[in-house]
Structure formats: structure tokens, C-alpha cells
Design a protein around this motif. Structure first.
Motif, PDB file in Angstrom:
ATOM      1  N   ARG A 117       0.832  -1.198   0.000  1.00  0.00           N
ATOM      2  CA  ARG A 117       0.000   0.000   0.000  1.00  0.00           C
ATOM      3  C   ARG A 117       0.866   1.248   0.000  1.00  0.00           C
ATOM      4  O   ARG A 117       0.594   2.214   0.691  1.00  0.00           O
TER       5      ARG A 117
ATOM      6  N   SER B 261     -11.064   0.027 -12.699  1.00  0.00           N
ATOM      7  CA  SER B 261      -9.785  -0.685 -12.800  1.00  0.00           C
ATOM      8  C   SER B 261      -8.955  -0.136 -13.959  1.00  0.00           C
ATOM      9  O   SER B 261      -7.746   0.071 -13.827  1.00  0.00           O
TER      10      SER B 261
ATOM     11  N   THR C  27     -15.820   1.324  -4.319  1.00  0.00           N
ATOM     12  CA  THR C  27     -15.598   2.654  -4.901  1.00  0.00           C
ATOM     13  C   THR C  27     -16.369   2.814  -6.203  1.00  0.00           C
ATOM     14  O   THR C  27     -16.988   3.859  -6.437  1.00  0.00           O
TER      15      THR C  27
ATOM     16  N   GLY D  89      -4.171   7.441 -12.197  1.00  0.00           N
ATOM     17  CA  GLY D  89      -4.530   6.086 -11.791  1.00  0.00           C
ATOM     18  C   GLY D  89      -3.811   5.656 -10.527  1.00  0.00           C
ATOM     19  O   GLY D  89      -4.418   5.055  -9.623  1.00  0.00           O
ATOM     20  N   GLU D  90      -2.508   5.964 -10.439  1.00  0.00           N
ATOM     21  CA  GLU D  90      -1.746   5.643  -9.222  1.00  0.00           C
ATOM     22  C   GLU D  90      -2.358   6.354  -8.016  1.00  0.00           C
ATOM     23  O   GLU D  90      -2.489   5.775  -6.935  1.00  0.00           O
TER      24      GLU D  90
ATOM     25  N   GLU E 236      -7.507   3.177 -12.938  1.00  0.00           N
ATOM     26  CA  GLU E 236      -6.384   3.023 -12.019  1.00  0.00           C
ATOM     27  C   GLU E 236      -5.130   2.515 -12.730  1.00  0.00           C
ATOM     28  O   GLU E 236      -4.023   2.835 -12.314  1.00  0.00           O
ATOM     29  N   ARG E 237      -5.300   1.735 -13.773  1.00  0.00           N
ATOM     30  CA  ARG E 237      -4.143   1.227 -14.512  1.00  0.00           C
ATOM     31  C   ARG E 237      -3.662   2.190 -15.592  1.00  0.00           C
ATOM     32  O   ARG E 237      -2.671   1.934 -16.266  1.00  0.00           O
TER      33      ARG E 237
ATOM     34  N   ARG F 279      -7.868   4.941  -2.717  1.00  0.00           N
ATOM     35  CA  ARG F 279      -8.822   3.860  -2.446  1.00  0.00           C
ATOM     36  C   ARG F 279      -8.277   2.916  -1.379  1.00  0.00           C
ATOM     37  O   ARG F 279      -8.979   2.550  -0.425  1.00  0.00           O
ATOM     38  N   HIS F 280      -7.020   2.532  -1.519  1.00  0.00           N
ATOM     39  CA  HIS F 280      -6.401   1.656  -0.525  1.00  0.00           C
ATOM     40  C   HIS F 280      -6.312   2.343   0.833  1.00  0.00           C
ATOM     41  O   HIS F 280      -6.552   1.719   1.872  1.00  0.00           O
TER      42      HIS F 280
ATOM     43  N   ARG G  40      -5.785   4.745  -7.019  1.00  0.00           N
ATOM     44  CA  ARG G  40      -5.590   3.465  -6.336  1.00  0.00           C
ATOM     45  C   ARG G  40      -5.065   3.689  -4.918  1.00  0.00           C
ATOM     46  O   ARG G  40      -5.526   3.056  -3.967  1.00  0.00           O
ATOM     47  N   TRP G  41      -4.103   4.604  -4.767  1.00  0.00           N
ATOM     48  CA  TRP G  41      -3.549   4.875  -3.449  1.00  0.00           C
ATOM     49  C   TRP G  41      -4.639   5.387  -2.503  1.00  0.00           C
ATOM     50  O   TRP G  41      -4.749   4.924  -1.367  1.00  0.00           O
TER      51      TRP G  41
ATOM     52  N   LEU H  67     -12.355  -2.186  -4.929  1.00  0.00           N
ATOM     53  CA  LEU H  67     -12.662  -1.653  -6.252  1.00  0.00           C
ATOM     54  C   LEU H  67     -14.180  -1.592  -6.444  1.00  0.00           C
ATOM     55  O   LEU H  67     -14.717  -0.588  -6.931  1.00  0.00           O
TER      56      LEU H  67
END
Length: 123
Positions: free
Chosen positions: A9, A66, A54, A37-38, A69-70, A44-45, A41-42, A51
Motif C-alpha cells: 500500500r 480498474s 468505490t 490512476g496511481e 487506475e491502470r 482507495r487503498h 488506487r492509493w 474496487l
């Protein structure tokens, strides 16, 4: 941003990056959508959301989130705003985080670890 709690994380500043050149190569600036995206994701974590959690809150499919985030999708401002809201953040905070990450990447590519240490001291 808060410090990461575990290696899986890592915050955006600690995330491994493929944006740095090999010796003798010129640095290539990352695409905004990849850094966005990074950041998504950060966040969200950090909030402990899945996933699916959210995506449901944002009104988008988990597959689309997804892809965001990618860095596969170039999301509209409406989609970015929906996901930001689902993550309990504002567009200004989200985009500021992306801009700061881009500055850090540029600085690290130009100056190496010395510049990263300067950012750590400034925080």
C-alpha cells in the motif's frame, strides 16, 4: 500525504515507477492518466475500499475503475469527479496530488535521490 502503512500500500511517492530512464537515456515524462490512476488506487487503498465499493459509490463499473487506475482509460472530467467524490476527496485535492507526483517524478529523474531527500526534509 500520510505515510504508507505497508509495502503493498505504498503511497504515490513510494510506488515503484517505470518512468525513470536507464543510464544514457533521456527521461520520459509519464502520462497524466497513469499518475492519476496511481493516485486513485492509493486513495482507495488508504480508505480501505475495494474496487467494487468505490465503483458502486461512483456509479461506474468496476472494470472501468480498474482501467482508470491502470492508466488505460483517459477518463472524462465527470468520471474523475464521480470517483473523487466516491473517495471522499475533491477534484482540487486529487489534481493537486497528481501534479505534485508529476513534479516529484521530474525532480527524481533530473536529480536522483538527492532531490527526493530534499522533498522528504521539506515535508
Amino acid at each position: 500525504m500520510p505515510a504508507a502503512t505497508s509495502p503493498d500500500r505504498a503511497g504515490p511517492d513510494e510506488a515503484p515507477s517505470t518512468h525513470f530512464p536507464r543510464s544514457g537515456q533521456r527521461a520520459r515524462e509519464p502520462l497524466w492518466r497513469h499518475v492519476l490512476g496511481e493516485q486513485l488506487r492509493w486513495l482507495r487503498h488508504e480508505r480501505g475500499q475495494t474496487l467494487i465499493d468505490t465503483a458502486t459509490r461512483a456509479g461506474v463499473s468496476p472494470q472501468y475503475l480498474s482501467e482508470m487506475e491502470r492508466g488505460v482509460k483517459e477518463p472524462s472530467s465527470e468520471m474523475i469527479a464521480a470517483v473523487a467524490g466516491a473517495l471522499d476527496t475533491t477534484l482540487i485535492d486529487l489534481t493537486s496530488g497528481v501534479a505534485e507526483r508529476l513534479r516529484t517524478i521530474r525532480c527524481m529523474a533530473a536529480s536522483g535521490p538527492r532531490c527526493r531527500a530534499a522533498y522528504a526534509l521539506a515535508a
